[in-house]
Enzyme design. Structure first.
Site, PDB file in Angstrom:
ATOM      1  N   ASP A   1     128.577   7.535  26.184  1.00 17.91           N
ATOM      2  CA  ASP A   1     127.135   7.603  26.401  1.00 17.91           C
ATOM      3  C   ASP A   1     126.469   6.222  26.456  1.00 17.91           C
ATOM      4  O   ASP A   1     126.310   5.554  25.430  1.00 17.91           O
ATOM      5  CB  ASP A   1     126.467   8.452  25.295  1.00 17.91           C
ATOM      6  CG  ASP A   1     125.149   9.063  25.765  1.00 17.91           C
ATOM      7  OD1 ASP A   1     124.846   8.967  26.953  1.00 17.91           O
ATOM      8  OD2 ASP A   1     124.431   9.646  24.921  1.00 17.91           O
TER       9      ASP A   1
ATOM     10  N   LYS B   1     123.645  15.416  23.674  1.00 19.93           N
ATOM     11  CA  LYS B   1     122.839  14.183  23.636  1.00 19.93           C
ATOM     12  C   LYS B   1     122.254  13.984  22.243  1.00 19.93           C
ATOM     13  O   LYS B   1     122.191  12.859  21.735  1.00 19.93           O
ATOM     14  CB  LYS B   1     121.744  14.298  24.691  1.00 19.93           C
ATOM     15  CG  LYS B   1     120.982  13.056  24.982  1.00 19.93           C
ATOM     16  CD  LYS B   1     121.808  11.922  25.569  1.00 19.93           C
ATOM     17  CE  LYS B   1     121.814  11.859  27.053  1.00 19.93           C
ATOM     18  NZ  LYS B   1     122.513  10.697  27.613  1.00 19.93           N
TER      19      LYS B   1
HETATM   20  P1  NAI Z   1     121.880  12.518  37.474  1.00 21.34           P
HETATM   21  O1  NAI Z   1     121.722  13.933  37.103  1.00 21.34           O
HETATM   22  O2  NAI Z   1     120.905  11.895  38.375  1.00 21.34           O
HETATM   23  O3  NAI Z   1     123.319  12.268  38.090  1.00 21.34           O
HETATM   24  C1  NAI Z   1     124.433  12.979  37.725  1.00 21.34           C
HETATM   25  C2  NAI Z   1     125.235  13.309  38.963  1.00 21.34           C
HETATM   26  O4  NAI Z   1     126.444  13.924  38.556  1.00 21.34           O
HETATM   27  C3  NAI Z   1     124.549  14.293  39.881  1.00 21.34           C
HETATM   28  O5  NAI Z   1     124.464  13.746  41.185  1.00 21.34           O
HETATM   29  C4  NAI Z   1     125.444  15.524  39.866  1.00 21.34           C
HETATM   30  O6  NAI Z   1     125.477  16.178  41.085  1.00 21.34           O
HETATM   31  C5  NAI Z   1     126.777  14.907  39.487  1.00 21.34           C
HETATM   32  N1  NAI Z   1     127.774  15.780  38.857  1.00 21.34           N
HETATM   33  C6  NAI Z   1     127.635  16.737  37.914  1.00 21.34           C
HETATM   34  N2  NAI Z   1     128.836  17.220  37.566  1.00 21.34           N
HETATM   35  C7  NAI Z   1     129.762  16.557  38.288  1.00 21.34           C
HETATM   36  C8  NAI Z   1     131.162  16.598  38.356  1.00 21.34           C
HETATM   37  N3  NAI Z   1     131.870  17.457  37.634  1.00 21.34           N
HETATM   38  N4  NAI Z   1     131.788  15.755  39.197  1.00 21.34           N
HETATM   39  C9  NAI Z   1     131.079  14.880  39.971  1.00 21.34           C
HETATM   40  N5  NAI Z   1     129.752  14.818  39.952  1.00 21.34           N
HETATM   41  C10 NAI Z   1     129.096  15.631  39.111  1.00 21.34           C
HETATM   42  O7  NAI Z   1     121.931  11.723  36.077  1.00 21.34           O
HETATM   43  P2  NAI Z   1     121.817  10.169  35.791  1.00 21.34           P
HETATM   44  O8  NAI Z   1     120.417   9.847  35.424  1.00 21.34           O
HETATM   45  O9  NAI Z   1     122.471   9.415  36.865  1.00 21.34           O
HETATM   46  O10 NAI Z   1     122.670  10.079  34.445  1.00 21.34           O
HETATM   47  C11 NAI Z   1     124.044  10.315  34.495  1.00 21.34           C
HETATM   48  C12 NAI Z   1     124.610  10.530  33.108  1.00 21.34           C
HETATM   49  O11 NAI Z   1     124.442   9.351  32.355  1.00 21.34           O
HETATM   50  C13 NAI Z   1     123.951  11.651  32.335  1.00 21.34           C
HETATM   51  O12 NAI Z   1     124.900  12.335  31.590  1.00 21.34           O
HETATM   52  C14 NAI Z   1     123.020  10.930  31.409  1.00 21.34           C
HETATM   53  O13 NAI Z   1     122.749  11.647  30.241  1.00 21.34           O
HETATM   54  C15 NAI Z   1     123.846   9.690  31.120  1.00 21.34           C
HETATM   55  N6  NAI Z   1     123.031   8.601  30.663  1.00 21.34           N
HETATM   56  C16 NAI Z   1     122.021   8.118  31.433  1.00 21.34           C
HETATM   57  C17 NAI Z   1     121.265   7.050  31.000  1.00 21.34           C
HETATM   58  C18 NAI Z   1     120.172   6.469  31.773  1.00 21.34           C
HETATM   59  O14 NAI Z   1     119.486   5.621  31.257  1.00 21.34           O
HETATM   60  N7  NAI Z   1     119.964   6.845  33.015  1.00 21.34           N
HETATM   61  C19 NAI Z   1     121.549   6.427  29.727  1.00 21.34           C
HETATM   62  C20 NAI Z   1     122.564   7.074  28.963  1.00 21.34           C
HETATM   63  C21 NAI Z   1     123.300   8.077  29.463  1.00 21.34           C
HETATM   64  C1  DG6 Z   2     116.545  11.367  27.337  1.00 20.11           C
HETATM   65  O1  DG6 Z   2     116.761  10.876  26.127  1.00 20.11           O
HETATM   66  C2  DG6 Z   2     117.608  11.250  28.363  1.00 20.11           C
HETATM   67  C3  DG6 Z   2     118.823  10.509  28.022  1.00 20.11           C
HETATM   68  O2  DG6 Z   2     119.827  10.666  28.984  1.00 20.11           O
HETATM   69  C4  DG6 Z   2     118.538   9.083  27.785  1.00 20.11           C
HETATM   70  O3  DG6 Z   2     117.616   8.574  28.685  1.00 20.11           O
HETATM   71  C5  DG6 Z   2     119.707   8.211  27.798  1.00 20.11           C
HETATM   72  O4  DG6 Z   2     120.698   8.787  27.039  1.00 20.11           O
HETATM   73  C6  DG6 Z   2     119.306   6.870  27.294  1.00 20.11           C
HETATM   74  O5  DG6 Z   2     119.094   6.946  25.946  1.00 20.11           O
HETATM   75  P1  DG6 Z   2     118.664   5.742  25.085  1.00 20.11           P
HETATM   76  O6  DG6 Z   2     118.478   6.326  23.737  1.00 20.11           O
HETATM   77  O7  DG6 Z   2     119.773   4.752  25.129  1.00 20.11           O
HETATM   78  O8  DG6 Z   2     117.390   5.251  25.679  1.00 20.11           O
END
Ligand code: NAI
Ligand code: DG6
Length: 524
Positions: free
Chosen positions: A313, A362
């Site tokens: 994460d 999460k």
């Molecule tokens: P998002 O939802 O925009 O992107 C995720 C992508 O994964 C989507 O395009 C979806 O179609 C695809 N997907 C789902 N299952 C799949 C699979 N089995 N194989 C291939 N593709 C698959 O989410 P985002 O914002 O890009 O975040 C991605 C991950 O990172 C999430 O789990 C989020 O919680 C985690 N995360 C994000 C942070 C951030 O600041 N954006 C920080 C910490 C963690």
């Molecule tokens: C809401 O908390 C969505 C999450 O996916 C966070 O944005 C992501 O895990 C980032 O979390 P943090 O605590 O590092 O800002």
């Protein structure tokens, strides 16, 4: 010979009998000093300084490296891809606030410096970019690919993400449109039901199988061959999955996990299938989401194959602040008594997390991040005592990727007084996460080129050079719930995590750990 001319354009050389440069390697003899403590029957401690001598060997040839993202078509996947392309092309674009240029702000490797030493003439600090301490890959040189269950090309999915400025997107539209995610594996039970409508690019089968493992392996090999790569690093930045249940006989050992995949057991998550495929390919796999991809059987499998894994994460905003602020409060002797953390966001991540089981993954990774700091202070906290800690996440479509994170820290100060600290953090979530994706790739790649052996004074001698442990805990700085080798402590405090990273890198070129004693300025 010691200190022969470096093969690469390295910014500095180390002038020491313990450091030898060859055309292909940097070889270092390093004395690692720690303190061993015993407790007597009277409850008193005896602290004994301990020294272990290590040989480190760093491969100086910078490999042609590829980054493959699972969830490539998501907000993070498209944003990091666009960011790298914009940097590679040296782009700038207009915004309502004026012109902006591509940069790597938010990347520790590309945007921060570390003290090399003190200038021999002026006695001032000499600081160098983190990227220049060891011969690291440059992100502009990464080949990029990946998988997504949504088949949109990267230009269309970048539009869907709604993160970047139209004036930037217009300049990279063509390149992005040529990039299309490979079909991925989709087991609907692991992510929110509200994701189903984008799942139009899926391999056949809705449960784990060896066919899926083999297809992912083939995808990696094909990507490597097509781009003429020496190495590939794979990273999960796909949706947060629910936790897999830990079931004896299913995911508790490496052998059982492989049998469970062969038998299509319902408790094997897509992310674990990706991890297993990468381990079999000897390709580092990093999990940027909170779920328990690395079930015990998967960790054992990585150890058996001597392959690297890291997680879990991305630690981007709220939690990064938390792991710095709580460290400060507790180290200052202030008794933190509660933390209330609220988030609302409107991107697809928020939509997925509006489903309870995925939110729960999460919630767990966001909640355990202060444990080590609390446990380390027996003056403020009795055994088992812990500050109250609540994490709330709400989906609010209107704010898109501009996540709002509100935190209240409540602490007890001198003589029964109270201190309340309120934070309100607003920013594009994916613009914080993208540089972390880059750092994780660059550091994981670097770790594949560092080997060690111990020729010790304390009985820990090893004959052959070997890799670091399969679980790359050195990546902890970028991760909310750092995975560490089984039985070893988890460190969440941000400064300690950075210290581990910088000092391991320094050790590999025979430099002492960074210390802030500055005796040279205190003793005359
Ligand atoms: P998002 O939802 O925009 O992107 C995720 C992508 O994964 C989507 O395009 C979806 O179609 C695809 N997907 C789902 N299952 C799949 C699979 N089995 N194989 C291939 N593709 C698959 O989410 P985002 O914002 O890009 O975040 C991605 C991950 O990172 C999430 O789990 C989020 O919680 C985690 N995360 C994000 C942070 C951030 O600041 N954006 C920080 C910490 C963690
Ligand atoms: C809401 O908390 C969505 C999450 O996916 C966070 O944005 C992501 O895990 C980032 O979390 P943090 O605590 O590092 O800002």
């Amino acid at each position: 010979a010691s200190c022969s001319a470096p093969a690469n354009k390295e910014l500095f050389t180390v002038n020491s009998p313990n450091v030898v440069y060859t055309d292909s390697e940097i070889r270092t003899k390093y004395a690692y000093r720690t303190t061993s403590v015993t407790e007597g029957a009277d409850g008193k401690f005896v602290a004994t300084p301990k020294e272990t001598l290590y040989d480190f060997k760093v491969d100086r040839k910078i490999p042609k490296t590829g980054m493959m993202l699972v969830g490539w078509g998501g907000n993070n996947g498209t944003t990091v891809t666009a960011g790298i392309i914009a940097n590679r092309l040296g782009l700038s674009w207009d915004t309502r606030e004026g012109s902006r240029a591509a940069n790597y702000y938010g990347s520790v490797v590309m945007g921060s410096t570390m003290k090399l030493g003190t200038n021999a003439k002026t006695a001032k600090d000499v600081n160098i970019p983190f990227h220049d301490v060891l011969p690291m890959v440059h992100p502009n040189d990464l080949a990029i690919g990946g998988w997504d269950i949504s088949g949109l090309n990267l230009s269309a999915s970048m539009d869907r993400a709604g993160v970047l400025e139209p004036t930037l997107k217009a300049q990279i539209k063509k390149q992005m449109a040529e990039m299309v995610p490979l079909p991925s594996i989709y087991y609907p039970d692991f992510i929110a039901a509200n994701q189903e409508d984008r799942a139009d690019n899926c391999l056949p089968g809705s449960k784990a199988s060896m066919e899926h493992v083999e297809q992912i392996r083939k995808d990696i090999r094909d990507f490597k061959a097509k781009n003429g790569l020496d190495k590939v690093i794979v990273q999960w930045t796909a949706n947060t999955e629910r936790f897999a249940e830990l079931v004896e006989g299913v995911n508790d050992t490496a052998d059982n996990l492989m049998k469970a995949i062969e038998n299509g057991h319902a408790e094997v998550a897509p992310s674990t299938v990706f991890a297993v495929a990468c381990i079999l390919e000897g390709v580092p796999f990093i999990n940027g989401s909170p779920q328990n991809t690395f079930v015990p059987g998967c960790i054992e499998f990585a150890e058996k194959h001597n392959s690297f894994i890291g997680g879990d994460d991305f630690k981007s905003g709220q939690t990064k602040m938390k792991s710095a602020l709580v460290d400060f409060l507790i180290s200052a002797g202030i008794k933190l008594t509660s933390i209330a953390s609220y988030n609302h966001l409107g991107n697809n991540d928020g939509k997925n997390l509006s489903s309870h089981k995925q939110f729960r993954s999460k919630e767990i990774s966001k909640s355990n991040v202060v444990d080590d700091m609390v446990e380390a202070n027996s003056v403020l906290y009795k055994k088992g005592e812990h500050p109250d800690h609540t994490v709330v996440i709400k989906y609010m479509p209107a704010v898109g990727d501009n996540k709002r994170a509100l935190d209240e820290y409540y602490a007890e100060i001198f003589m029964g007084g109270h201190q309340t600290i309120s934070l309100f953090n607003v920013c594009e979530d994916s613009l914080l996460a993208s540089p972390l994706i880059i750092d994780l790739v660059l550091i994981a790649e670097m770790m594949t080129r560092i080997q060690w052996k111990a020729h010790s004074t304390d009985g820990a001698a090893t004959k052959e050079f070997g890799n670091f442990h399969s679980v790359l805990s050195i990546l902890s700085y970028m991760l909310k719930a750092p995975l560490t080798p089984p039985g070893t402590p988890v460190v969440n405090a941000l400064a300690k995590q950075r210290g581990a990273m910088t000092n391991v890198f320094r050790a590999c070129v025979g430099l002492e750990p960074e210390n802030d004693m500055t005796l040279e300025h205190k003793l005359f």
